[in-house]
Design a protein around this motif. Structure first.
Motif, PDB file in Angstrom:
ATOM      1  N   PHE A  15       2.157  28.023  37.235  1.00  0.00           N
ATOM      2  CA  PHE A  15       1.097  28.208  38.332  1.00  0.00           C
ATOM      3  C   PHE A  15      -0.384  28.352  37.683  1.00  0.00           C
ATOM      4  CE2 PHE A  15       4.605  30.286  40.484  1.00  0.00           C
ATOM      5  CZ  PHE A  15       5.162  29.294  41.287  1.00  0.00           C
ATOM      6  N   TYR A  18      -4.183  30.145  39.060  1.00  0.00           N
ATOM      7  CA  TYR A  18      -4.397  31.496  39.171  1.00  0.00           C
ATOM      8  C   TYR A  18      -3.597  32.454  38.222  1.00  0.00           C
ATOM      9  CZ  TYR A  18      -6.750  29.309  43.257  1.00  0.00           C
ATOM     10  OH  TYR A  18      -7.782  28.804  43.920  1.00  0.00           O
ATOM     11  N   ASP A  19      -3.088  31.743  37.407  1.00  0.00           N
ATOM     12  CA  ASP A  19      -2.114  32.613  36.600  1.00  0.00           C
ATOM     13  C   ASP A  19      -2.887  33.176  35.342  1.00  0.00           C
ATOM     14  OD1 ASP A  19      -0.225  34.150  35.128  1.00  0.00           O
ATOM     15  OD2 ASP A  19       1.137  32.253  34.845  1.00  0.00           O
ATOM     16  N   THR A  23      -3.355  38.517  36.261  1.00  0.00           N
ATOM     17  CA  THR A  23      -2.265  38.406  37.534  1.00  0.00           C
ATOM     18  C   THR A  23      -0.900  37.972  36.741  1.00  0.00           C
ATOM     19  OG1 THR A  23      -2.981  36.168  37.520  1.00  0.00           O
ATOM     20  CG2 THR A  23      -3.919  37.634  38.735  1.00  0.00           C
ATOM     21  N   TRP A  27       2.422  36.605  39.348  1.00  0.00           N
ATOM     22  CA  TRP A  27       2.852  35.532  39.289  1.00  0.00           C
ATOM     23  C   TRP A  27       4.192  35.254  38.682  1.00  0.00           C
ATOM     24  CZ3 TRP A  27       1.419  32.167  42.786  1.00  0.00           C
ATOM     25  CH2 TRP A  27       0.058  32.166  43.351  1.00  0.00           C
ATOM     26  N   PHE A  30       6.420  36.335  41.442  1.00  0.00           N
ATOM     27  CA  PHE A  30       6.482  35.234  42.495  1.00  0.00           C
ATOM     28  C   PHE A  30       7.610  34.496  42.397  1.00  0.00           C
ATOM     29  CE2 PHE A  30       4.748  31.390  44.630  1.00  0.00           C
ATOM     30  CZ  PHE A  30       4.133  32.071  46.022  1.00  0.00           C
ATOM     31  N   TRP A  31       7.374  33.861  40.927  1.00  0.00           N
ATOM     32  CA  TRP A  31       8.709  33.004  40.495  1.00  0.00           C
ATOM     33  C   TRP A  31      10.170  33.337  40.480  1.00  0.00           C
ATOM     34  CZ3 TRP A  31      10.474  28.380  40.740  1.00  0.00           C
ATOM     35  CH2 TRP A  31      11.403  28.140  39.891  1.00  0.00           C
ATOM     36  N   LEU A 223      -0.609  39.396  45.654  1.00  0.00           N
ATOM     37  CA  LEU A 223      -1.501  38.468  45.185  1.00  0.00           C
ATOM     38  C   LEU A 223      -2.546  38.152  46.224  1.00  0.00           C
ATOM     39  CD1 LEU A 223       1.192  36.000  43.808  1.00  0.00           C
ATOM     40  CD2 LEU A 223      -0.611  36.818  42.609  1.00  0.00           C
TER      41      LEU A 223
END
Length: 248
Positions: A15, A18-19, A23, A27, A30-31, A223
């Motif tokens: 990503f 925005y990674d 953050t 992220w 998120f993954w 996020l």
């Protein structure tokens, strides 16, 4: 010569838009949610971790690409014909339609000149063509254009007086140090950078969307993302027109 069995090679997920250092953990989480869901649906060769070493353009041409991100402008280059958008994030903090975004036009508090601009990348909507469009609509033309390589670096250029004005992705700005800077405007909203995959992916696109939706449900609040909106190339058609009409 030994051949590589792509069926057993781990897929690639990143990503990159925005990674960042601030953050990274968000992220990664998120993954993890996406990974668990895809695994439960029988998808194999999933990576345990996000790819943070490969340049985005190298990610996009990797035959094992499962999911990445790009700028809407990138979709109009011939070297992206094998890439398709999957979905785009809806960011409620931004004052625009869900799934759209814009940039903040920034200067130092004591600087009024707009002669020296800095862009993050010449293929960037948020940091380049949106700023040129904003300036052109006000009858302004830059005397000097510098390329910083990232929004964070563009901010540094402004703070150190290397450049006078820049455009920063408004979503990214919430994770960057914007102190000492003055927002003097916002650029025209357009479709947000999409999550992308390969045209020849062996996984139903609907399943990727479902996995993204589940990750947003579980991790989206942290996020600042409330939903993902399934997206086609035509959502970015206005960017192609901008490019051809000389926004660059």
């Amino acid at each position: 010569m030994q051949q590589v069995d792509v069926q057993s090679t781990p897929r690639l997920v990143g990503f990159p838009w925005y990674d960042s250092s601030k953050t990274r953990d968000l992220w990664s989480g998120f993954w993890v949610v996406m990974h668990q869901m895809l695994l439960s649906r029988g998808i194999q060769n999933l990576p345990f971790e996000l790819d943070r070493k490969t340049d985005p353009r190298d990610q996009w041409i990797n035959p094992q690409l499962l999911l990445s991100q790009c700028c809407g402008l990138d979709l109009h280059y011939h070297d992206m014909d094998h890439i398709v958008p999957v979905a785009r994030p809806a960011i409620p903090e931004l004052q625009c339609e869900p799934g759209d975004y814009y940039s903040y036009v920034i200067v130092r508090g004591d600087v009024k000149n707009s002669g020296r601009i800095v862009v993050n990348n010449e293929r960037s909507r948020s940091g380049c063509t949106s700023l040129l469009e904003w300036l052109r609509n006000r009858g302004l033309r830059p005397e000097l254009t510098l390329v910083s390589g990232s929004h964070q670096e563009s901010i540094r250029y402004i703070k150190q007086g290397i450049a006078d004005i820049a455009a920063i992705d408004a979503y990214s700005a919430s994770f960057l140090d914007m102190t000492e800077l003055k927002i003097v405007g916002t650029t025209r909203p357009t479709a947000a950078p999409p999550f992308i995959t390969r045209l020849d992916i062996d996984i139903p696109r609907e399943l990727l969307i479902e996995a993204l939706e589940e990750a947003v449900r579980v991790k989206g609040v942290s996020l600042g993302i409330t939903e993902v909106i399934p997206t086609e190339r035509d959502a970015y058609s206005d960017l192609e027109a901008d490019w051809q009409n000389g926004s660059r």
